[in-house]
Design an enzyme around this catalytic site. Structure first.
Site, PDB file in Angstrom:
ATOM      1  N   SER A   1       0.484  -1.458   0.062  1.00  0.00           N
ATOM      2  CA  SER A   1       0.613  -0.337   0.018  1.00  0.00           C
ATOM      3  C   SER A   1       1.044   1.136  -0.026  1.00  0.00           C
ATOM      4  O   SER A   1       2.387   1.592   0.318  1.00  0.00           O
ATOM      5  CB  SER A   1      -0.694  -0.402   0.901  1.00  0.00           C
ATOM      6  OG  SER A   1      -1.515   1.550   1.327  1.00  0.00           O
TER       7      SER A   1
ATOM      8  N   TYR B   1      -1.806  -0.569  10.175  1.00  0.00           N
ATOM      9  CA  TYR B   1      -1.570  -1.435   9.104  1.00  0.00           C
ATOM     10  C   TYR B   1      -0.554  -0.817   8.037  1.00  0.00           C
ATOM     11  O   TYR B   1       0.562  -1.366   7.776  1.00  0.00           O
ATOM     12  CB  TYR B   1      -2.902  -0.526   8.028  1.00  0.00           C
ATOM     13  CG  TYR B   1      -3.291  -0.216   6.981  1.00  0.00           C
ATOM     14  CD1 TYR B   1      -3.975  -1.449   7.009  1.00  0.00           C
ATOM     15  CD2 TYR B   1      -2.908   0.101   6.041  1.00  0.00           C
ATOM     16  CE1 TYR B   1      -3.736  -1.725   4.746  1.00  0.00           C
ATOM     17  CE2 TYR B   1      -3.706   0.059   4.680  1.00  0.00           C
ATOM     18  CZ  TYR B   1      -4.068  -0.982   4.354  1.00  0.00           C
ATOM     19  OH  TYR B   1      -3.576  -1.226   2.428  1.00  0.00           O
TER      20      TYR B   1
ATOM     21  N   LYS C   1       2.026  -3.166   6.603  1.00  0.00           N
ATOM     22  CA  LYS C   1       2.829  -2.562   5.248  1.00  0.00           C
ATOM     23  C   LYS C   1       4.350  -2.728   4.826  1.00  0.00           C
ATOM     24  O   LYS C   1       5.107  -3.702   4.351  1.00  0.00           O
ATOM     25  CB  LYS C   1       2.035  -1.829   4.630  1.00  0.00           C
ATOM     26  CG  LYS C   1       0.392  -2.590   4.432  1.00  0.00           C
ATOM     27  CD  LYS C   1       0.328  -3.417   3.356  1.00  0.00           C
ATOM     28  CE  LYS C   1      -1.216  -3.882   3.109  1.00  0.00           C
ATOM     29  NZ  LYS C   1      -1.734  -5.217   2.529  1.00  0.00           N
TER      30      LYS C   1
HETATM   31  P1  NDP Z   1     -11.370  -6.263   0.926  1.00  0.00           P
HETATM   32  O1  NDP Z   1     -11.410  -5.917   1.948  1.00  0.00           O
HETATM   33  O2  NDP Z   1     -11.904  -5.277  -0.458  1.00  0.00           O
HETATM   34  O3  NDP Z   1     -10.846  -7.631   0.213  1.00  0.00           O
HETATM   35  C1  NDP Z   1     -10.180  -8.187   1.174  1.00  0.00           C
HETATM   36  C2  NDP Z   1     -10.022  -9.763   0.655  1.00  0.00           C
HETATM   37  O4  NDP Z   1      -8.879 -10.761   1.810  1.00  0.00           O
HETATM   38  C3  NDP Z   1     -11.221 -10.750   1.185  1.00  0.00           C
HETATM   39  O5  NDP Z   1     -11.655 -11.848   0.370  1.00  0.00           O
HETATM   40  C4  NDP Z   1     -11.038 -11.037   2.554  1.00  0.00           C
HETATM   41  O6  NDP Z   1     -12.113 -12.227   3.195  1.00  0.00           O
HETATM   42  C5  NDP Z   1     -10.092 -11.560   2.895  1.00  0.00           C
HETATM   43  N1  NDP Z   1      -9.288 -11.475   4.184  1.00  0.00           N
HETATM   44  C6  NDP Z   1      -9.210 -10.679   4.861  1.00  0.00           C
HETATM   45  N2  NDP Z   1      -8.884 -10.828   5.713  1.00  0.00           N
HETATM   46  C7  NDP Z   1      -8.270 -12.377   5.918  1.00  0.00           C
HETATM   47  C8  NDP Z   1      -8.150 -13.889   6.869  1.00  0.00           C
HETATM   48  N3  NDP Z   1      -7.987 -13.377   7.353  1.00  0.00           N
HETATM   49  N4  NDP Z   1      -7.822 -14.605   5.819  1.00  0.00           N
HETATM   50  C9  NDP Z   1      -8.672 -14.894   4.787  1.00  0.00           C
HETATM   51  N5  NDP Z   1      -8.508 -13.819   3.693  1.00  0.00           N
HETATM   52  C10 NDP Z   1      -9.198 -12.843   4.351  1.00  0.00           C
HETATM   53  O7  NDP Z   1     -10.010  -5.780   0.345  1.00  0.00           O
HETATM   54  P2  NDP Z   1      -9.213  -4.962  -0.976  1.00  0.00           P
HETATM   55  O8  NDP Z   1      -9.346  -5.457  -1.797  1.00  0.00           O
HETATM   56  O9  NDP Z   1      -9.337  -3.499  -0.452  1.00  0.00           O
HETATM   57  O10 NDP Z   1      -7.479  -4.804  -0.478  1.00  0.00           O
HETATM   58  C11 NDP Z   1      -6.953  -5.712  -1.141  1.00  0.00           C
HETATM   59  C12 NDP Z   1      -5.558  -5.810  -0.793  1.00  0.00           C
HETATM   60  O11 NDP Z   1      -5.585  -3.908  -0.877  1.00  0.00           O
HETATM   61  C13 NDP Z   1      -5.003  -5.745   0.374  1.00  0.00           C
HETATM   62  O12 NDP Z   1      -4.433  -6.460   1.421  1.00  0.00           O
HETATM   63  C14 NDP Z   1      -5.331  -4.338   1.070  1.00  0.00           C
HETATM   64  O13 NDP Z   1      -3.831  -3.724   2.701  1.00  0.00           O
HETATM   65  C15 NDP Z   1      -4.712  -3.554   0.250  1.00  0.00           C
HETATM   66  N6  NDP Z   1      -4.485  -2.497  -0.773  1.00  0.00           N
HETATM   67  C16 NDP Z   1      -5.365  -1.562  -0.018  1.00  0.00           C
HETATM   68  C17 NDP Z   1      -6.490  -0.434  -0.799  1.00  0.00           C
HETATM   69  C18 NDP Z   1      -7.849  -0.231  -0.734  1.00  0.00           C
HETATM   70  O14 NDP Z   1      -8.007   1.439  -0.602  1.00  0.00           O
HETATM   71  N7  NDP Z   1      -8.893  -0.816  -0.657  1.00  0.00           N
HETATM   72  C19 NDP Z   1      -5.557   0.824  -0.645  1.00  0.00           C
HETATM   73  C20 NDP Z   1      -3.957   0.175  -1.262  1.00  0.00           C
HETATM   74  C21 NDP Z   1      -3.365  -1.369  -0.666  1.00  0.00           C
HETATM   75  P3  NDP Z   1     -12.941 -11.722   3.930  1.00  0.00           P
HETATM   76  O15 NDP Z   1     -14.181 -10.943   3.166  1.00  0.00           O
HETATM   77  O16 NDP Z   1     -14.166 -12.949   4.049  1.00  0.00           O
HETATM   78  O17 NDP Z   1     -12.649 -11.483   5.491  1.00  0.00           O
END
Ligand code: NDP
Length: 241
Positions: free
Chosen positions: A133, A146, A150
């Protein structure tokens, strides 16, 4: 970019950026093995993308290792799962800090370890992309745990690039700005905060999941054969602003 015949492990494929990556890879011929938490998402992934989907809580180290082993053999890994909890620095709890480190930093390490071990044993090459991120470079208020998680992930990416590179396994990081996913709703639903953030992005918008997915696929592909250990912002110029 053609991923025909390639198997790709994608963590966090249930929603947001991970789901977009899984969909794009499937469209371009890959077999995706999704590691994600919600049973409902596992069912949808199997049905919509026809992919293997393993239900796992990546906060659990042993379950993560077992899921990673079950997902093998694979050609590539995308560590995309991530989570956040908003707390001002002075109120950041040990419990939240540990949870974020477990999911955002430790789980990618475990998945990459099992994947790389299996490739090295078989003498095969590969590539890992860790979804980090802009928060690993910038101190964002209310994101102490967070940002730390990261930053830790970036450290892992660089060490992987050095130690696994000689085995033909590349490791790179992708650093999105605010991307319109369920996580962004959690972190950026305050319109005033969101407007302030958007103002600092020269292209004038937040990222869409496909903006990030395209860069991830490039870094996995042969076109990026000489790219190893980088931290690639997908931020519309946020970091130079
Ligand atoms: P979302 O919350 O939309 O999706 C995250 C996904 O990861 C979900 O499917 C969730 O499953 C899964 N997940 C989270 N925790 C767990 C866990 N403990 N075990 C298994 N699966 C898990 O996040 P984003 O798509 O926005 O983010 C994706 C990546 O991008 C992350 O690493 C985030 O930090 C990074 N990022 C996102 C930004 C943003 O603005 N969106 C900006 C910068 C980086 P469930 O919903 O079932 O928990």
């Amino acid at each position: 970019m053609d991923f025909k015949g390639k198997t790709v492990i994608v963590t966090g494929a249930g929603k947001g950026i991970g789901r977009e990556i899984a969909g794009m890879l499937t469209e371009r011929g890959a077999d995706v093995v999704a590691l994600t938490r919600s049973a409902a998402d596992v069912a949808v992934l199997r049905e919509e993308f026809g992919c293997r989907a393993i239900e796992v809580d990546l906060a659990d180290a042993e379950a993560t290792r077992q899921a990673a082993i079950a997902a093998l053999p694979a050609d590539f890994v995308v560590n995309c799962a991530g989570t956040t909890e908003l707390q001002p620095f002075l109120e950041t709890t040990v419990e939240a800090f540990d949870r974020l480190i477990a999911v955002n930093t430790r789980a990618p390490m475990i998945v990459a370890q099992e994947y790389a071990r299996s490739l090295i044993t078989q003498g095969r090459k590969g590539a890992i992309v860790n979804v980090s991120s802009v928060a690993s470079f910038i101190g964002i208020p209310d994101h102490a745990a967070y940002c730390a998680s990261k930053g830790g992930l970036d450290g892992l990416t660089r060490v992987m690039a050095k130690e696994l590179g000689p085995h033909g396994i590349r490791a790179n990081g992708v650093h999105p700005t605010v991307t319109l996913t369920p996580m962004a709703v959690k972190a950026w639903s305050d319109p005033e905060k969101a407007a302030g953030m958007k103002q600092r992005i020269p292209v004038g918008r937040f990222a869409e999941p496909e903006d990030v997915a395209e860069v991830v696929l490039f870094l996995l592909s042969e076109q990026a054969a000489m790219v190893n250990g980088i931290s690639m912002p997908v931020d519309g110029g946020y970091m130079i602003a």
